[in-house]
Scaffold this motif. Structure first.
Motif, mmCIF file in Angstrom:
data_model
loop_
_atom_site.group_PDB
_atom_site.id
_atom_site.type_symbol
_atom_site.label_atom_id
_atom_site.label_comp_id
_atom_site.label_asym_id
_atom_site.label_seq_id
_atom_site.Cartn_x
_atom_site.Cartn_y
_atom_site.Cartn_z
ATOM 1 N N ILE A 178 -27.962 3.299 26.989
ATOM 2 C CA ILE A 178 -26.974 4.142 27.657
ATOM 3 C C ILE A 178 -26.123 4.760 26.556
ATOM 4 O O ILE A 178 -25.680 4.059 25.646
ATOM 5 N N TRP A 179 -25.922 6.070 26.653
ATOM 6 C CA TRP A 179 -25.190 6.783 25.616
ATOM 7 C C TRP A 179 -23.938 7.430 26.183
ATOM 8 O O TRP A 179 -23.936 7.942 27.309
ATOM 9 N N LYS A 180 -22.888 7.418 25.367
ATOM 10 C CA LYS A 180 -21.587 7.957 25.769
ATOM 11 C C LYS A 180 -21.308 9.231 24.971
ATOM 12 O O LYS A 180 -21.381 9.234 23.742
ATOM 13 N N HIS A 181 -20.957 10.291 25.680
ATOM 14 C CA HIS A 181 -20.595 11.569 25.054
ATOM 15 C C HIS A 181 -19.101 11.779 25.294
ATOM 16 O O HIS A 181 -18.683 12.087 26.404
ATOM 17 N N GLN A 182 -18.308 11.582 24.246
ATOM 18 C CA GLN A 182 -16.855 11.693 24.353
ATOM 19 C C GLN A 182 -16.402 13.105 23.991
ATOM 20 O O GLN A 182 -16.880 13.679 23.019
ATOM 21 N N ARG A 183 -15.435 13.601 24.779
ATOM 22 C CA ARG A 183 -14.826 14.894 24.501
ATOM 23 C C ARG A 183 -13.345 14.661 24.222
ATOM 24 O O ARG A 183 -12.634 14.076 25.041
ATOM 25 N N PHE A 184 -12.898 15.130 23.043
ATOM 26 C CA PHE A 184 -11.544 14.879 22.586
ATOM 27 C C PHE A 184 -10.626 16.074 22.834
ATOM 28 O O PHE A 184 -11.082 17.218 22.971
ATOM 29 N N SER A 185 -9.332 15.796 22.872
ATOM 30 C CA SER A 185 -8.310 16.817 23.129
ATOM 31 C C SER A 185 -8.314 17.934 22.096
ATOM 32 O O SER A 185 -7.951 19.070 22.400
ATOM 33 N N GLY A 238 -10.730 5.747 18.272
ATOM 34 C CA GLY A 238 -10.708 6.032 16.848
ATOM 35 C C GLY A 238 -9.561 6.931 16.414
ATOM 36 O O GLY A 238 -9.724 7.750 15.519
ATOM 37 N N GLY A 239 -8.415 6.809 17.066
ATOM 38 C CA GLY A 239 -7.253 7.605 16.702
ATOM 39 C C GLY A 239 -7.212 8.989 17.319
ATOM 40 O O GLY A 239 -6.276 9.754 17.077
ATOM 41 N N ALA A 240 -8.199 9.328 18.133
ATOM 42 C CA ALA A 240 -8.232 10.644 18.774
ATOM 43 C C ALA A 240 -8.017 10.501 20.280
ATOM 44 O O ALA A 240 -8.437 9.514 20.891
ATOM 45 N N ASP A 241 -7.386 11.511 20.888
ATOM 46 C CA ASP A 241 -7.164 11.521 22.334
ATOM 47 C C ASP A 241 -8.444 11.929 23.057
ATOM 48 O O ASP A 241 -9.040 12.967 22.749
ATOM 49 N N VAL A 242 -8.856 11.116 24.017
ATOM 50 C CA VAL A 242 -10.056 11.394 24.807
ATOM 51 C C VAL A 242 -9.642 12.077 26.102
ATOM 52 O O VAL A 242 -8.775 11.587 26.823
ATOM 53 N N ASP A 243 -10.258 13.223 26.394
ATOM 54 C CA ASP A 243 -10.003 13.925 27.654
ATOM 55 C C ASP A 243 -10.966 13.460 28.747
ATOM 56 O O ASP A 243 -10.589 13.291 29.894
ATOM 57 N N PHE A 256 -15.733 -8.606 34.527
ATOM 58 C CA PHE A 256 -15.295 -7.671 33.491
ATOM 59 C C PHE A 256 -15.419 -6.265 34.037
ATOM 60 O O PHE A 256 -16.447 -5.900 34.617
ATOM 61 N N VAL A 257 -14.366 -5.474 33.837
ATOM 62 C CA VAL A 257 -14.355 -4.081 34.262
ATOM 63 C C VAL A 257 -14.076 -3.222 33.040
ATOM 64 O O VAL A 257 -13.028 -3.377 32.397
ATOM 65 N N GLY A 258 -15.010 -2.357 32.698
ATOM 66 C CA GLY A 258 -14.826 -1.426 31.597
ATOM 67 C C GLY A 258 -14.385 -0.079 32.144
ATOM 68 O O GLY A 258 -15.038 0.473 33.027
ATOM 69 N N THR A 259 -13.268 0.427 31.637
ATOM 70 C CA THR A 259 -12.731 1.706 32.108
ATOM 71 C C THR A 259 -12.707 2.723 30.973
ATOM 72 O O THR A 259 -12.699 2.372 29.794
ATOM 73 N N VAL A 260 -12.668 3.982 31.352
ATOM 74 C CA VAL A 260 -12.550 5.055 30.369
ATOM 75 C C VAL A 260 -11.106 5.078 29.881
ATOM 76 O O VAL A 260 -10.183 5.244 30.672
ATOM 77 N N ARG A 261 -10.923 4.907 28.578
ATOM 78 C CA ARG A 261 -9.577 4.917 28.016
ATOM 79 C C ARG A 261 -9.247 6.319 27.478
ATOM 80 O O ARG A 261 -10.145 7.127 27.270
ATOM 81 N N ASN A 262 -7.973 6.547 27.203
ATOM 82 C CA ASN A 262 -7.508 7.869 26.801
ATOM 83 C C ASN A 262 -7.545 8.104 25.292
ATOM 84 O O ASN A 262 -7.034 9.123 24.824
ATOM 85 N N HIS A 263 -8.148 7.203 24.547
ATOM 86 C CA HIS A 263 -8.215 7.362 23.094
ATOM 87 C C HIS A 263 -9.411 6.600 22.523
ATOM 88 O O HIS A 263 -9.919 5.677 23.161
#
Length: 153
Positions: free
Chosen positions: A136-143, A56-61, A47-54
Motif C-alpha cells: 500500500i502506497w501513500k501519496h502525500q500532498r503538502f501545503s 517531516g516538518g511539512a504541512d500535509v493538506d 489501533f486507529v491510524g489517522t491522516v495527520r496534518n504534518h
C-alpha cells in the motif's frame, strides 16, 4: 490443579481472522471492534491510524492511498501469521484507499486475546507488519505544493 492454558478460552480459535479488507469508503472503528468481540477475551487492543496534518516538518493538506491488487491477500497472510504467534481469539484489519483528508481514518486494526498484554503485543505486531509488508502506497500532498510517495502504509 490445571494451568490456565488448559482452559479452551486460553487457546487460539480455529479461525480467529474475522475481518480483513481494503476499502474505498470511510472506515468504522465500531465495525472492527465488533468483529473481534469474544467472550473468552479478557483484553482487546485497537489501533486507529489517522491522516495527520504534518510529516517531516511539512504541512500535509491531503493524501491518497493506492495498493497492489494482491494487497488484501497479503493482509490476510500477515493476520494469519500473527494469529499463529499469539493466543488470538479474534483479529480484524481494514485499510482505506483513495483520497483522504486530514483527520480521516486510514487504517483500523484490533486483536482480542485472553489477556491484555497478549492483545497489546499482537495488535502492535499486526500493525507493524502490515505497515512494512503490505503493498500500500501513500501519496502525500503538502501545503507548499510539493508531494511525495511513501512505500507501504
Amino acid at each position: 490443579m490445571a494451568s490456565t492454558n488448559d482452559h479452551p478460552g486460553e487457546r487460539a480459535t480455529q479461525d480467529p481472522v474475522k475481518l480483513i479488507g481494503i476499502r474505498e469508503t470511510p472506515l468504522s472503528v465500531d465495525e472492527v471492534f465488533r468483529a473481534v468481540g469474544d467472550d473468552a477475551a479478557g483484553g482487546t487492543a485497537l489501533f486507529v491510524g489517522t491522516v495527520r496534518n504534518h510529516d517531516g516538518g511539512a504541512d500535509v493538506d491531503a493524501l491518497g492511498y493506492s495498493c497492489h491488487p494482491g494487497a488484501e491477500a497479503e493482509m490476510r497472510r500477515i493476520a494469519e501469521k500473527v494469529a499463529a504467534e499469539y493466543p488470538v481469539r479474534a483479529l480484524a484489519a481494514v485499510h482505506r484507499v483513495g483520497d483522504l483528508r486530514v483527520g480521516d481514518l486510514a487504517v483500523v486494526v484490533a486483536v482480542s486475546c485472553p489477556h491484555r498484554g497478549e492483545a497489546f503485543d499482537a495488535c502492535r505486531k499486526l500493525i507493524d507488519d502490515l505497515k512494512h509488508e503490505v503493498p500500500i502506497w501513500k501519496h502525500q500532498r503538502f501545503s507548499d505544493g510539493t508531494e511525495e510517495w511513501v512505500g507501504a502504509c
